[in-house]
Design an enzyme around this catalytic site. Structure first.
Site, mmCIF file in Angstrom:
data_model
loop_
_atom_site.group_PDB
_atom_site.id
_atom_site.type_symbol
_atom_site.label_atom_id
_atom_site.label_comp_id
_atom_site.label_asym_id
_atom_site.label_seq_id
_atom_site.Cartn_x
_atom_site.Cartn_y
_atom_site.Cartn_z
ATOM 1 N N GLU A 281 8.857 -0.972 11.398
ATOM 2 C CA GLU A 281 7.826 -1.827 11.191
ATOM 3 C C GLU A 281 8.562 -3.301 10.603
ATOM 4 O O GLU A 281 8.982 -3.222 9.728
ATOM 5 C CB GLU A 281 6.652 -1.293 10.413
ATOM 6 C CG GLU A 281 6.786 -0.901 9.109
ATOM 7 C CD GLU A 281 6.419 -2.022 8.059
ATOM 8 O OE1 GLU A 281 6.076 -3.146 8.518
ATOM 9 O OE2 GLU A 281 6.792 -1.780 6.917
ATOM 10 N N CYS B 17 0.849 -1.277 0.118
ATOM 11 C CA CYS B 17 -0.045 0.230 0.102
ATOM 12 C C CYS B 17 0.812 1.365 -0.082
ATOM 13 O O CYS B 17 0.398 2.418 -0.321
ATOM 14 C CB CYS B 17 -0.921 0.173 1.211
ATOM 15 S SG CYS B 17 -0.194 -0.073 2.822
ATOM 16 N N ASN B 18 2.060 1.103 0.549
ATOM 17 C CA ASN B 18 2.834 2.579 0.615
ATOM 18 C C ASN B 18 3.968 2.386 -0.487
ATOM 19 O O ASN B 18 4.702 3.442 -0.565
ATOM 20 C CB ASN B 18 3.618 2.574 1.992
ATOM 21 C CG ASN B 18 2.718 2.703 2.799
ATOM 22 O OD1 ASN B 18 1.644 3.642 2.716
ATOM 23 N ND2 ASN B 18 2.834 2.309 4.292
ATOM 24 N N GLN C 214 6.760 -8.944 3.472
ATOM 25 C CA GLN C 214 6.175 -8.796 2.230
ATOM 26 C C GLN C 214 7.475 -8.913 0.863
ATOM 27 O O GLN C 214 7.035 -9.472 -0.139
ATOM 28 C CB GLN C 214 5.783 -7.400 2.277
ATOM 29 C CG GLN C 214 4.378 -7.264 3.032
ATOM 30 C CD GLN C 214 4.092 -5.723 3.335
ATOM 31 O OE1 GLN C 214 4.944 -4.891 3.281
ATOM 32 N NE2 GLN C 214 2.961 -5.473 3.565
ATOM 33 N N ALA D 116 -16.768 -6.028 17.834
ATOM 34 C CA ALA D 116 -15.762 -6.757 16.678
ATOM 35 C C ALA D 116 -15.679 -5.560 15.643
ATOM 36 O O ALA D 116 -15.401 -6.061 14.517
ATOM 37 C CB ALA D 116 -16.645 -7.959 16.300
ATOM 38 N N GLN E 238 6.543 -5.907 9.150
ATOM 39 C CA GLN E 238 5.740 -6.420 8.054
ATOM 40 C C GLN E 238 6.337 -6.309 6.734
ATOM 41 O O GLN E 238 6.059 -7.319 5.821
ATOM 42 C CB GLN E 238 4.391 -6.034 7.872
ATOM 43 C CG GLN E 238 3.569 -6.282 9.052
ATOM 44 C CD GLN E 238 3.759 -5.366 10.217
ATOM 45 O OE1 GLN E 238 4.533 -4.540 10.333
ATOM 46 N NE2 GLN E 238 2.882 -5.548 11.224
ATOM 47 N N GLU F 65 -13.068 -2.833 13.675
ATOM 48 C CA GLU F 65 -11.618 -2.841 13.106
ATOM 49 C C GLU F 65 -10.500 -2.711 13.830
ATOM 50 O O GLU F 65 -9.702 -3.723 14.129
ATOM 51 C CB GLU F 65 -11.401 -2.063 11.855
ATOM 52 C CG GLU F 65 -10.069 -2.068 11.148
ATOM 53 C CD GLU F 65 -9.876 -3.434 10.392
ATOM 54 O OE1 GLU F 65 -8.557 -3.620 10.148
ATOM 55 O OE2 GLU F 65 -10.798 -4.103 10.119
ATOM 56 N N MET F 66 -10.720 -1.965 14.903
ATOM 57 C CA MET F 66 -9.545 -1.760 15.857
ATOM 58 C C MET F 66 -9.457 -2.777 16.778
ATOM 59 O O MET F 66 -8.193 -3.446 17.221
ATOM 60 C CB MET F 66 -9.939 -0.447 16.513
ATOM 61 C CG MET F 66 -8.450 -0.079 17.580
ATOM 62 S SD MET F 66 -7.138 -0.283 17.176
ATOM 63 C CE MET F 66 -6.956 1.367 16.275
ATOM 64 N N ASN F 67 -10.604 -3.340 17.295
ATOM 65 C CA ASN F 67 -10.537 -4.433 18.187
ATOM 66 C C ASN F 67 -10.283 -5.648 17.498
ATOM 67 O O ASN F 67 -9.568 -6.712 17.941
ATOM 68 C CB ASN F 67 -11.947 -4.695 18.769
ATOM 69 C CG ASN F 67 -11.900 -4.546 20.248
ATOM 70 O OD1 ASN F 67 -10.900 -4.128 20.794
ATOM 71 N ND2 ASN F 67 -13.021 -4.795 21.147
#
Length: 469
Positions: A155, A48-49, A161, A231, A157, A233-235
């Site tokens: 980060e 995405c970046n 990737q 439920a 991730q 997105e953050m949780n």
């Protein structure tokens, strides 16, 4: 090494353009096969970046340049010889292997291909593209893999990737041995950066910070229960990270049963039980929870002081961690004064994250220094790897000339009325001329250009070689 990288990221291009340049799904496989036609291997990293193409410029594109360098009795370039005796800062761009013009031409070719593949005018995307070559490309790749070029500093991730991108390239069989070697060096170096610095040690997102709190308060996580209140997105992110620590049970309380079941399906595992309960049962299930994460968006409190005290009594005052990510709050703030309850609000976590980000920035200084050192180490290993091939090629060319002279001499020996002694003497003379022509010409050229350092290097090297025999 002929390595180049062309791409865009969150710092050089707006999200609208990054979306249009993204290479995902089947596009990646098609793109890898098309790029293979004019590179010696490539890897496409698209998130995405960022969208980046890492590629090797093909050796064949400069074969004529290499032949020109070797045509005069394999005479090496002055700068190449000087670099061979020193710790070069840029062996990757050795002119015996590739020319700068050839690299530039292939960079333009890759840019043009990308614009055509995405059906965009090159003039529209070129201002946003960055280009790195040789050791600069290697440095960039290592910084990206170590998380130093990410929107969230450090980060982890992105390394996963990149590994996925490499696997795609391997599946398409577009990785050359040399590119594979570079990738191995990048992965090993990125691992060292993360292990030997603190650049990724501190949590800098709410979900990571919440998970970090769990590990600081509780041991024996398989015996612990996580209660997820709402439920959203953050949780979901928080629950995913905490469940990933190995908690043995998760309870989801949510108004919408379909969304709760969807989250439960994500969290269930071989060693994890996940239950879905209606939100009205929250007072009953609260006592079963060691860890509570709440983020409902409700305008009313969902967990008050009385409910918590009753739950603690049923739990025989075993400690509880409560994480309230909601604004307005889901959990009564006065609960923080109850013994055996650790309550953290979203502001508390933000303060933790702010401090952690500053620590990461300080650690990034050490990480950047280590990256520079690792690039030098990789460059030197490449020199050792490359010089073996250069020596092999030089010897092969020299052996070809020797074989030619020997063949001519054998042919003369088969003639009548010839003196074997004269033929052998002539062969010896011609061999001496052949083998000493290149270093002799190199010494004369160094003397003409006033390069005393190179001249001393060549002369002392030849003298040491003769003394060795």
């Amino acid at each position: 090494m002929r390595l180049v990288v062309i791409g865009v990221n969150h710092k050089t291009a707006p999200v609208a353009l990054r979306e249009r340049l993204a290479l995902v799904g089947d596009d990646v496989n098609v793109a890898l096969k098309q790029i293979e036609a004019f590179t010696d291997g490539s890897v496409i990293v698209s998130t995405c970046n960022r969208t980046e193409i890492y590629a090797l410029v093909p050796q064949t594109s400069t074969s004529q340049h290499a032949n020109d360098q070797l045509s005069d009795s394999q005479l090496p370039n002055l700068q190449d010889v000087k670099s061979a005796g020193q710790s070069s800062n840029n062996a990757f761009s050795s002119s015996m292997n590739i020319s700068s013009a050839a690299i530039s031409a292939h960079i333009t070719k890759i840019k043009t291909w990308l614009a055509d593949f995405k059906q965009l005018p090159l003039v529209d995307i070129d201002p946003y593209l960055y280009v790195h070559r040789d050791t600069h490309a290697l440095t960039h790749w290592l910084r990206v893999a170590a998380g130093l070029d990410s929107m969230i500093l450090g980060e982890p991730q992105i390394l996963g990737q990149i590994k996925n991108s490499v696997h795609l390239a391997q599946d398409q069989k577009v990785l050359s041995n040399q590119l594979g070697w570079i990738i191995d060096q990048v992965f090993a170096a990125a691992k060292r950066v993360r292990n030997e610095t603190q650049v990724g040690a501190q949590a800098v997102s709410l979900s990571f910070a919440a998970a970090k709190l769990v590990t600081q308060i509780f041991d024996d996580l398989p015996s612990r229960t996580l209660l997820v209140v709402a439920a959203g997105e953050m949780n979901r992110l928080v629950a995913t990270h905490i469940a990933g620590l190995g908690v043995g049970r998760v309870i989801i309380c949510n108004r919408n049963p379909e969304r709760a079941e969807a989250l439960a399906a994500e969290l269930r595992g071989a060693n994890r039980r996940v239950d879905v309960r209606p939100l009205q049962e929250l007072p009953q299930v609260l006592a079963e929870a060691d860890i509570v994460s709440s983020c409902s968006g409700s305008m009313d409190l969902l967990i008050d002081k009385t409910m918590t005290i009753q739950a603690l009594k049923r739990r025989r005052y075993q400690p509880m961690l409560m994480i309230d990510l909601a604004v307005p709050r889901d959990i009564d703030s006065t609960i923080s004064r109850i013994d055996d309850v650790y309550l953290y609000s979203v502001d508390d976590l933000q303060h933790v994250i702010a401090g952690n980000i500053e620590q990461r920035r300080q650690a990034a200084v050490d990480a950047e220094l280590l990256v520079s050192q690792l690039v030098v180490e990789i460059d030197r290993r490449f020199q050792v790897r490359q010089v073996g091939k250069d020596i092999q090629q030089y010897r092969a060319c020299t052996q070809g000339q020797v074989d030619k002279l020997l063949h001519e001499s054998i042919a003369k020996l088969q003639q009548d009325d010839v003196s074997p002694e004269d033929i052998i003497t002539e062969l010896s003379r011609r061999l001496t001329q052949t083998l000493t022509h290149a270093p002799s010409k190199l010494m004369r050229k160094a003397a003409r250009e006033g390069d005393s350092e190179l001249l001393d290097f060549v002369v002392s090297g030849l003298q040491d070689a003769h003394r060795g025999h």
